[in-house]
Design a protein around this motif. Structure first.
Motif, short mmCIF file in Angstrom:
data_model
loop_
_atom_site.label_atom_id
_atom_site.label_comp_id
_atom_site.label_asym_id
_atom_site.label_seq_id
_atom_site.Cartn_x
_atom_site.Cartn_y
_atom_site.Cartn_z
N ILE A 338 -36.77 -87.00 -43.85
CA ILE A 338 -35.49 -86.66 -44.68
C ILE A 338 -35.45 -86.20 -45.37
O ILE A 338 -36.06 -85.90 -46.15
N ASP A 339 -35.01 -84.89 -45.72
CA ASP A 339 -34.86 -83.76 -46.43
C ASP A 339 -34.89 -84.80 -47.90
O ASP A 339 -33.50 -85.27 -48.25
N HIS A 340 -35.85 -84.03 -48.78
CA HIS A 340 -35.62 -84.82 -50.77
C HIS A 340 -35.34 -86.27 -50.86
O HIS A 340 -34.22 -86.69 -51.45
N GLY A 379 -42.46 -94.88 -43.85
CA GLY A 379 -41.55 -93.75 -45.29
C GLY A 379 -40.43 -93.66 -44.78
O GLY A 379 -39.12 -94.03 -44.34
N ASP A 380 -39.98 -92.26 -44.71
CA ASP A 380 -38.52 -91.93 -44.22
C ASP A 380 -39.06 -91.01 -42.96
O ASP A 380 -38.65 -89.47 -42.67
N GLY A 452 -36.34 -74.23 -44.73
CA GLY A 452 -34.73 -74.06 -45.71
C GLY A 452 -34.72 -75.85 -44.58
O GLY A 452 -33.43 -75.35 -45.62
N ARG A 453 -35.59 -76.16 -44.60
CA ARG A 453 -34.89 -77.58 -43.63
C ARG A 453 -33.51 -77.80 -42.92
O ARG A 453 -32.82 -76.52 -42.62
N ASN A 454 -33.04 -78.69 -43.02
CA ASN A 454 -32.16 -79.17 -41.45
C ASN A 454 -32.31 -77.80 -40.41
O ASN A 454 -30.95 -77.22 -39.97
#
Length: 466
Positions: A338-340, A379-380, A452-454
């Motif tokens: 998961i981002d952030h 964790g995630d 850049g994530r996602n």
């Protein structure tokens, strides 16, 4: 009395018709009826009530040599008797009589009585056709009929006495011996069920807790087929027959579920006894439901993530092993997180983070369907194995990323938010270790974060900084 009354009536009506009473008419009526009552009643009963057909079917289930001996004995007895009664040169009447006795010892009561009935029909037809050894007697037709009737009555009662006494005594000894063994087992542990079965799986005797474990009382289960009472796991329908057909004594243990209560788990111990060439068998039934449930819970705890109920790292490794053994290609291993996610935990607390993880797990299960494998490594971090070609696998991951980014997640009862995830993946090649494959997917995930994530990144793309 029945043959005598019918003979009197038959002779009387014949006398009215011809005008002269005939002793031969009376003898013919009495001979046919009395001989028929004695010779035909028992074998016809076996034929009409299905016992004879059942015995014929059982011939296919016993040892081939034994079945061949029975069939050969019956045919030889009938064939030789046919020859004797259709020749008028030699008084070989002792031959059919001896064969009848021998046949009853070999083939048993049912086949023996039917054989005698066939011989009686042959002898009667021959006598009324003026054929056979009886024609050597110079005592007239009436005398010859009386001698033949005496001979056949002797043959019938000899066969009946020998077959009934010999076969029933033999069966009784076997039955008593088997029951003694079963009773001894029941006394050792009465909470189990002990069932005596034959090679066809039919229950012959039962003791112990059969009603609780099998759904039938010890009396009602007799005559039932074991396959109709129990569902034996991972065994074909011929398992029982194959077990009995083996040439050695052995003990075999299998798992089963009772048909009446599939939630129960039973342990069956099959035991075969071979005594003087006679095969008998028994099963001991133990209830292991509680142990199985404990084992299932232990396995689930060791393989499942307690928060999301997804497979954990160990569970994923165990499941993917069986896939890799059968699937040589088109396996994609993807690594996601998961981002952030740390910011969510720091801002809203770990309870909000747990909500995100559980909702995300449900969303993954609804989007990525079996036989694909979803797991939470900690964790995630999630690892998904997608069984598809490269194009379809990448499309599935892109769809998952997009679905998650457009879904509203509940952080608290009042706060909702959008989240995104990043994904890296690598494709399996024959011979590549699983841990290397996961490392490649993790490396591709790092590139997705840096880009850049996602988004979804392939391991090859990550190496070329794409």
């Amino acid at each position: 009395m029945f043959p005598f009354i019918c003979a009197v009536l038959g002779t009387t009506f014949n006398a009215i018709d011809t005008g002269t009473p005939s002793l031969n008419d009376f003898a013919g009526w009495f001979f046919a009826l009395s001989l028929g009552n004695i010779t035909f009643t028992r074998p016809l009963t076996y034929i009409l009530d299905g016992t004879f057909i059942g015995s014929l079917k059982n011939l296919t289930k016993i040892k081939p040599l034994h079945a061949l001996a029975i069939v050969s004995s019956v045919f030889a007895t009938i064939a030789v008797s046919f020859y004797v009664f259709y020749q008028s040169k030699y008084p070989f009447l002792f031959v059919p009589s001896s064969l009848i006795i021998a046949n009853s010892l070999i083939s048993g009561e049912i086949f023996g009585s039917v054989t005698v009935m066939v011989i009686a029909i042959i002898a009667t037809i021959a006598a009324f056709s003026s054929l056979g050894p009886m024609m050597l007697l110079q005592i007239g037709a009436l005398g010859r009929q009386a001698v033949l009737q005496t001979y056949l009555i002797f043959a019938v009662f000899t066969e009946r006495t020998i077959s009934v006494l010999f076969m029933r005594n033999k069966n009784l000894v076997q039955s008593v011996s088997t029951r003694e063994q079963m009773l001894a087992l029941v006394m050792v542990n009465s909470t189990d069920s002990i069932v005596n079965i034959n090679h066809a799986g039919l229950c012959l005797w039962s003791g112990g807790a059969s009603l609780d474990l099998l759904g039938y009382s010890n009396q009602d289960i007799v005559g039932k087929n074991l396959n109709d009472v129990l569902s034996i796991e991972n065994k074909n329908p011929d398992f029982i027959e194959n077990f009995f057909n083996s040439s050695t004594e052995k003990l075999e243990t299998v798992l089963a579920k009772p048909i009446f209560d599939p939630s129960r788990a039973l342990n069956l111990s099959f035991r075969k006894f071979i005594t003087d060439g006679i095969v008998s068998g028994a099963i001991t039934v133990n209830d292991i439901t509680e142990e199985s449930e404990k084992l299932a819970v232990a396995v689930e705890k060791s393989e499942k993530d307690p928060l999301t109920r997804l497979l954990n790292r160990y569970g994923f490794n165990e499941k993917i092993k069986s896939v890799l053994e059968t699937q040589a290609e088109n396996i994609c291993i993807s690594y996601l997180d998961i981002d952030h996610f740390k910011q969510i935990n720091d801002t809203y607390g770990h309870e909000a983070g747990d909500r995100i993880l559980t909702e995300l797990a449900r969303l993954m299960q609804a989007t990525v369907l079996p036989p694909n494998i979803i797991s939470r490594f900690g964790g995630d971090e999630f690892v998904i194995a997608i069984i598809a070609n490269p194009t379809d696998a990448q499309n599935s991951l892109n769809t998952l990323i997009e679905t998650i980014s457009t879904t509203v997640f509940s952080l608290t009862d009042t706060v909702k938010a959008h989240i995104t995830i990043s994904c890296g993946y690598s494709f399996y090649k024959k011979g590549k270790p699983l841990d290397i494959l996961i490392q490649e997917a993790d490396s591709a995930l790092y590139n997705a974060k840096q880009s850049g994530r996602n988004r979804v990144c392939n391991f090859v793309q990550s190496n070329s900084a794409t």
